[in-house]
Design a protein around this motif. Structure first.
Motif, mmCIF file in Angstrom:
data_model
loop_
_atom_site.group_PDB
_atom_site.id
_atom_site.type_symbol
_atom_site.label_atom_id
_atom_site.label_comp_id
_atom_site.label_asym_id
_atom_site.label_seq_id
_atom_site.Cartn_x
_atom_site.Cartn_y
_atom_site.Cartn_z
ATOM 1 N N ALA A 1 21.769 -87.692 -24.929
ATOM 2 C CA ALA A 1 23.041 -87.993 -24.267
ATOM 3 C C ALA A 1 22.939 -89.230 -23.391
ATOM 4 C CB ALA A 1 23.492 -86.785 -23.438
ATOM 5 N N ASP A 2 21.788 -89.429 -22.765
ATOM 6 C CA ASP A 2 21.607 -90.587 -21.890
ATOM 7 C C ASP A 2 21.736 -91.890 -22.683
ATOM 8 O OD1 ASP A 2 21.195 -91.306 -19.227
ATOM 9 O OD2 ASP A 2 19.071 -91.691 -19.544
ATOM 10 N N ALA A 3 21.122 -91.941 -23.852
ATOM 11 C CA ALA A 3 21.209 -93.150 -24.676
ATOM 12 C C ALA A 3 22.642 -93.392 -25.141
ATOM 13 C CB ALA A 3 20.268 -93.035 -25.873
ATOM 14 N N HIS A 4 23.337 -92.346 -25.565
ATOM 15 C CA HIS A 4 24.733 -92.493 -25.981
ATOM 16 C C HIS A 4 25.594 -92.978 -24.809
ATOM 17 C CE1 HIS A 4 24.501 -91.027 -30.075
ATOM 18 N NE2 HIS A 4 23.906 -89.914 -29.689
ATOM 19 N N PHE A 5 25.333 -92.438 -23.611
ATOM 20 C CA PHE A 5 26.101 -92.820 -22.424
ATOM 21 C C PHE A 5 25.946 -94.313 -22.131
ATOM 22 C CE2 PHE A 5 26.083 -93.473 -17.772
ATOM 23 C CZ PHE A 5 27.358 -93.044 -17.450
ATOM 24 N N GLU B 1 31.645 -102.766 -21.858
ATOM 25 C CA GLU B 1 31.520 -104.081 -21.235
ATOM 26 C C GLU B 1 31.756 -105.213 -22.231
ATOM 27 O OE1 GLU B 1 27.646 -103.806 -19.566
ATOM 28 O OE2 GLU B 1 28.321 -102.699 -17.806
ATOM 29 N N GLN B 2 31.457 -104.948 -23.502
ATOM 30 C CA GLN B 2 31.685 -105.945 -24.549
ATOM 31 C C GLN B 2 33.076 -105.817 -25.173
ATOM 32 O OE1 GLN B 2 29.304 -108.403 -25.447
ATOM 33 N NE2 GLN B 2 28.404 -107.678 -23.524
ATOM 34 N N LEU B 3 33.919 -104.975 -24.558
ATOM 35 C CA LEU B 3 35.311 -104.777 -24.979
ATOM 36 C C LEU B 3 35.437 -104.138 -26.353
ATOM 37 C CD1 LEU B 3 36.969 -108.079 -23.661
ATOM 38 C CD2 LEU B 3 36.650 -105.893 -22.479
ATOM 39 N N ARG B 4 34.420 -103.385 -26.764
ATOM 40 C CA ARG B 4 34.484 -102.641 -28.025
ATOM 41 C C ARG B 4 34.952 -101.220 -27.698
ATOM 42 N NH1 ARG B 4 29.492 -105.794 -28.886
ATOM 43 N NH2 ARG B 4 28.270 -104.044 -28.081
ATOM 44 N N ALA B 5 36.248 -101.082 -27.471
ATOM 45 C CA ALA B 5 36.798 -99.838 -26.941
ATOM 46 C C ALA B 5 36.539 -98.639 -27.848
ATOM 47 C CB ALA B 5 38.302 -99.994 -26.697
ATOM 48 N N VAL C 1 34.353 -95.315 -26.865
ATOM 49 C CA VAL C 1 34.888 -93.939 -26.887
ATOM 50 C C VAL C 1 34.003 -93.045 -27.746
ATOM 51 C CG1 VAL C 1 36.810 -92.507 -27.677
ATOM 52 C CG2 VAL C 1 37.264 -94.606 -26.371
ATOM 53 N N ALA C 2 33.626 -93.531 -28.922
ATOM 54 C CA ALA C 2 32.794 -92.732 -29.824
ATOM 55 C C ALA C 2 31.440 -92.426 -29.202
ATOM 56 C CB ALA C 2 32.616 -93.466 -31.151
ATOM 57 N N ALA C 3 30.843 -93.410 -28.518
ATOM 58 C CA ALA C 3 29.531 -93.195 -27.899
ATOM 59 C C ALA C 3 29.626 -92.159 -26.776
ATOM 60 C CB ALA C 3 28.975 -94.504 -27.366
ATOM 61 N N LEU D 1 40.849 -98.805 -21.775
ATOM 62 C CA LEU D 1 40.624 -100.056 -22.495
ATOM 63 C C LEU D 1 41.227 -100.000 -23.891
ATOM 64 C CD1 LEU D 1 39.166 -102.831 -22.452
ATOM 65 C CD2 LEU D 1 37.150 -101.654 -23.371
ATOM 66 N N ALA D 2 41.192 -98.813 -24.496
ATOM 67 C CA ALA D 2 41.749 -98.630 -25.835
ATOM 68 C C ALA D 2 43.268 -98.487 -25.819
ATOM 69 C CB ALA D 2 41.121 -97.401 -26.493
#
Length: 199
Positions: A115-119, A127-131, A135-137, A161-162
């Motif tokens: 979960a930490d890596a996904h978070f 931050e890269q605006l890949r909304a 959300v999926a992560a 952001l989405a």
């Protein structure tokens, strides 16, 4: 006009407390796919543990250079686990986002349920605006740490952001049901409602 979240958020609104549930790999795991030099032929639990503890402390103090060096020390010692790669990704997220992405992907290859890596991957995507990716992560992080307030708070930011304000509001309220005094969620919800003139 509708509230438009910024590409990066202030510390007041952004949650950094993480679930930290990555499975710890054996310190004797292979580092053969790491691009850096291997300076120790055999890992020992003490070497890896000391390096990762030092990396966490340095990262908490804002010393990313020391934290990165300690992460690489653990990796060079043979630790190929999700925790080391996640910490390295955190160190690189601001300065080298592509390298951070690679580190988070390595963490998830080691432990797909971390979960930490996904978070932290979600934070990078946001931050890269890949909304949508953010959300999926965060949703994958929640699968490993259901109801975690920091994940939910940052999911709300990604939903803003989405452009999904309604779901963002519901997500912030979900945080507040668990922790009524959660400062980031309170601020984010108030900011969003004010921007929508929904008092």
């Amino acid at each position: 006009s509708a509230h438009r979240p910024q590409p990066t958020n202030s510390r007041r609104r952004w949650s950094s407390t993480t679930p930290a549930n990555c499975r710890k790999n054996s310190p004797g795991g292979s580092a053969r796919n790491w691009a850096g030099p291997v300076t120790e032929s055999r890992a020992t639990p003490l070497v890896v543990r000391a390096a990762l503890d030092a990396a966490r402390s340095a990262l908490a103090a804002g010393d990313t250079a020391t934290a990165e060096a300690q992460c690489r020390r653990a990796l060079a010692a043979g630790d190929d686990g999700a925790l080391a790669w996640t910490l390295l990704g955190q160190c690189l997220r601001r300065s080298e986002p592509d390298a951070a992405l690679a580190a988070f992907n390595r963490a998830l290859a080691s432990d797909p349920r971390c979960a930490d890596a996904h978070f932290h991957l979600g934070n990078l995507h946001r931050e890269q605006l890949r909304a949508a990716d953010a959300v999926a992560a965060y949703e994958r992080a929640l699968a490993g740490a259901p109801g975690h307030p920091s994940i939910l708070n940052n999911l709300g930011l990604a939903l803003e952001l989405a452009g999904d304000g309604e779901r963002a509001i519901a997500t912030y309220r979900q945080v507040l049901q668990r922790q009524p005094a959660h400062r980031q969620a309170l601020g984010n919800l108030a900011h969003l409602l004010c921007g929508r003139r929904d008092y």
